[in-house]
Design an enzyme around this catalytic site. Sequence first.
Site, PDB file in Angstrom:
ATOM      1  N   ASP A   1     -11.425  -9.336   6.337  1.00  0.00           N
ATOM      2  CA  ASP A   1     -12.746  -9.294   5.706  1.00  0.00           C
ATOM      3  C   ASP A   1     -13.352 -10.694   5.629  1.00  0.00           C
ATOM      4  O   ASP A   1     -14.570 -10.861   5.753  1.00  0.00           O
ATOM      5  CB  ASP A   1     -12.672  -8.667   4.311  1.00  0.00           C
ATOM      6  CG  ASP A   1     -12.905  -7.164   4.364  1.00  0.00           C
ATOM      7  OD1 ASP A   1     -12.822  -6.605   5.480  1.00  0.00           O
ATOM      8  OD2 ASP A   1     -13.176  -6.557   3.325  1.00  0.00           O
TER       9      ASP A   1
ATOM     10  N   ASP B   1      -5.716  -7.190   5.369  1.00  0.00           N
ATOM     11  CA  ASP B   1      -6.879  -6.608   4.695  1.00  0.00           C
ATOM     12  C   ASP B   1      -7.813  -7.727   4.240  1.00  0.00           C
ATOM     13  O   ASP B   1      -9.031  -7.688   4.464  1.00  0.00           O
ATOM     14  CB  ASP B   1      -6.369  -5.798   3.475  1.00  0.00           C
ATOM     15  CG  ASP B   1      -7.439  -4.895   2.900  1.00  0.00           C
ATOM     16  OD1 ASP B   1      -8.573  -4.911   3.403  1.00  0.00           O
ATOM     17  OD2 ASP B   1      -7.143  -4.171   1.929  1.00  0.00           O
TER      18      ASP B   1
ATOM     19  N   ASP C   1      -2.421 -18.616   2.521  1.00  0.00           N
ATOM     20  CA  ASP C   1      -3.411 -19.409   1.771  1.00  0.00           C
ATOM     21  C   ASP C   1      -4.038 -20.465   2.677  1.00  0.00           C
ATOM     22  O   ASP C   1      -5.251 -20.690   2.661  1.00  0.00           O
ATOM     23  CB  ASP C   1      -2.789 -20.031   0.511  1.00  0.00           C
ATOM     24  CG  ASP C   1      -1.360 -20.486   0.714  1.00  0.00           C
ATOM     25  OD1 ASP C   1      -0.783 -20.211   1.784  1.00  0.00           O
ATOM     26  OD2 ASP C   1      -0.801 -21.135  -0.189  1.00  0.00           O
TER      27      ASP C   1
ATOM     28  N   LYS D   1       3.742 -15.407   4.085  1.00  0.00           N
ATOM     29  CA  LYS D   1       3.994 -16.226   2.888  1.00  0.00           C
ATOM     30  C   LYS D   1       5.511 -16.425   2.845  1.00  0.00           C
ATOM     31  O   LYS D   1       6.193 -16.056   1.878  1.00  0.00           O
ATOM     32  CB  LYS D   1       3.448 -15.476   1.664  1.00  0.00           C
ATOM     33  CG  LYS D   1       3.362 -16.298   0.408  1.00  0.00           C
ATOM     34  CD  LYS D   1       2.237 -17.306   0.427  1.00  0.00           C
ATOM     35  CE  LYS D   1       2.303 -18.164  -0.833  1.00  0.00           C
ATOM     36  NZ  LYS D   1       1.490 -19.382  -0.755  1.00  0.00           N
TER      37      LYS D   1
ATOM     38  N   TYR E   1       0.814  -1.218   0.000  1.00  0.00           N
ATOM     39  CA  TYR E   1       0.000   0.000   0.000  1.00  0.00           C
ATOM     40  C   TYR E   1       0.845   1.264   0.000  1.00  0.00           C
ATOM     41  O   TYR E   1       0.423   2.296  -0.510  1.00  0.00           O
ATOM     42  CB  TYR E   1      -0.914   0.031   1.242  1.00  0.00           C
ATOM     43  CG  TYR E   1      -1.916  -1.082   1.276  1.00  0.00           C
ATOM     44  CD1 TYR E   1      -1.505  -2.392   1.436  1.00  0.00           C
ATOM     45  CD2 TYR E   1      -3.262  -0.834   1.129  1.00  0.00           C
ATOM     46  CE1 TYR E   1      -2.406  -3.427   1.463  1.00  0.00           C
ATOM     47  CE2 TYR E   1      -4.178  -1.873   1.155  1.00  0.00           C
ATOM     48  CZ  TYR E   1      -3.737  -3.167   1.323  1.00  0.00           C
ATOM     49  OH  TYR E   1      -4.638  -4.192   1.341  1.00  0.00           O
TER      50      TYR E   1
END
Length: 358
Positions: free
Chosen positions: A253, A249, A225, A193, A144
Amino acid sequence: MQKQIAVLPGDGIGEEVMLQALRVLTEVGYKFGHEFSTTKALIGGAAYDSYGVHFPNKTKEICAKNDAILFGSVGGPNSERHLEKWKSCEVNALLGIRKAFSFAANFRPAKIYPALLNSSPLKNSIIEKGVDVLIVRELLGDLYFGDKWQKGEKPNRQAFDACLYSEAQIATVTHAAFAAARKRRHKLTLVDKANILHTSKLWREVVQELAKEYSDVELDCLFVDNCAMQLVLNPSQFDVIVTGNMFGDIISDLAAVLPGSLGLLCSSSINADGFALYEPPGGSAPDIAGKNLANPIGQILCVAMMLRHSFSLLNEANAIEAAVESTLNAGFRTGDIFTEGMRRVGTAEMGDEILSRI
Ligand code: NAD
């Protein structure tokens, strides 16, 4: 105790759910003998109407003078996104305020209430052991905020987003996550990751080094994942999750849909000085705004979160959370969580019921 709170209702349902949250705040102040004074300020489209910007300096000044910020939500209807008032409204307001106060860590709890098992999209057999997870997301780094560009012409266009993390950024949010785990069930999961990304490898090194200072907290590490799968297959296994901005993020959600409605959720963003903003993570819900349909529980739980974390008022926070739970147990439901046999109420009536149980 005397505390001053900046109140930024924003757009859409912001005003109506904030009204219920402030009623609860006043009641708690009265019952427990505290003086909470509030100063209202504009943000989002509501600010654009008066100032021509989504995060005016006046609002920033008011926030800076107060002990905490209670935030509603910002943004307009999708059909009006082309209007100047709504263009980049969410980005300007949310990233603006996060940057202005260097909010480095975001806390997103997702809890399934026993009374609302049927509102969750997951089967009862998956959630019957209880779901109460807290996601701690780094907020000022990652893709970001790194360098970014797009260049070239069709069919050779290229784009680039840099992901940078410093040890200090990781350490700040990791300490916050370990501290939160200590107040809960003493388990922390790092989500990364690290099989692919160098930034994730650094996250693992730093988190595992800092874990030595928190030997009473069990640490495990999970690839993002796998975490996405596990949150759906067996969410009860999680206590606190700590992760970077991008992964946070997405998985926050994912976790937000488990309780059954965005209207049930609260969140906080905190900076290195402990100054914090409290907001429901959902949007301004223009489809139901102004109709007494919005669920005020998320905004009311923001008040509880603020009392606990910014002012260390644990009994007061517990009283609000217990009132919410007992209202749900008594069968009161706004439309978003209504099921057959329950008592359907509007925003204001849900506020009345919670207030009467504090
Ligand atoms: P949304 O979260 O506003 O709404 C999604 C769905 O959830 C809608 O059906 C809505 O009615 C429902 N919902 C949300 N909160 C609810 C509540 N308290 N009670 C009952 N139902 C509730 O998402 P959206 O429709 O994609 O976005 C609407 C606007 O909000 C857009 O302008 C978007 O940019 C903005 N937005 C703001 C924030 C924020 O302020 N933090 C976050 C997300 C989206």
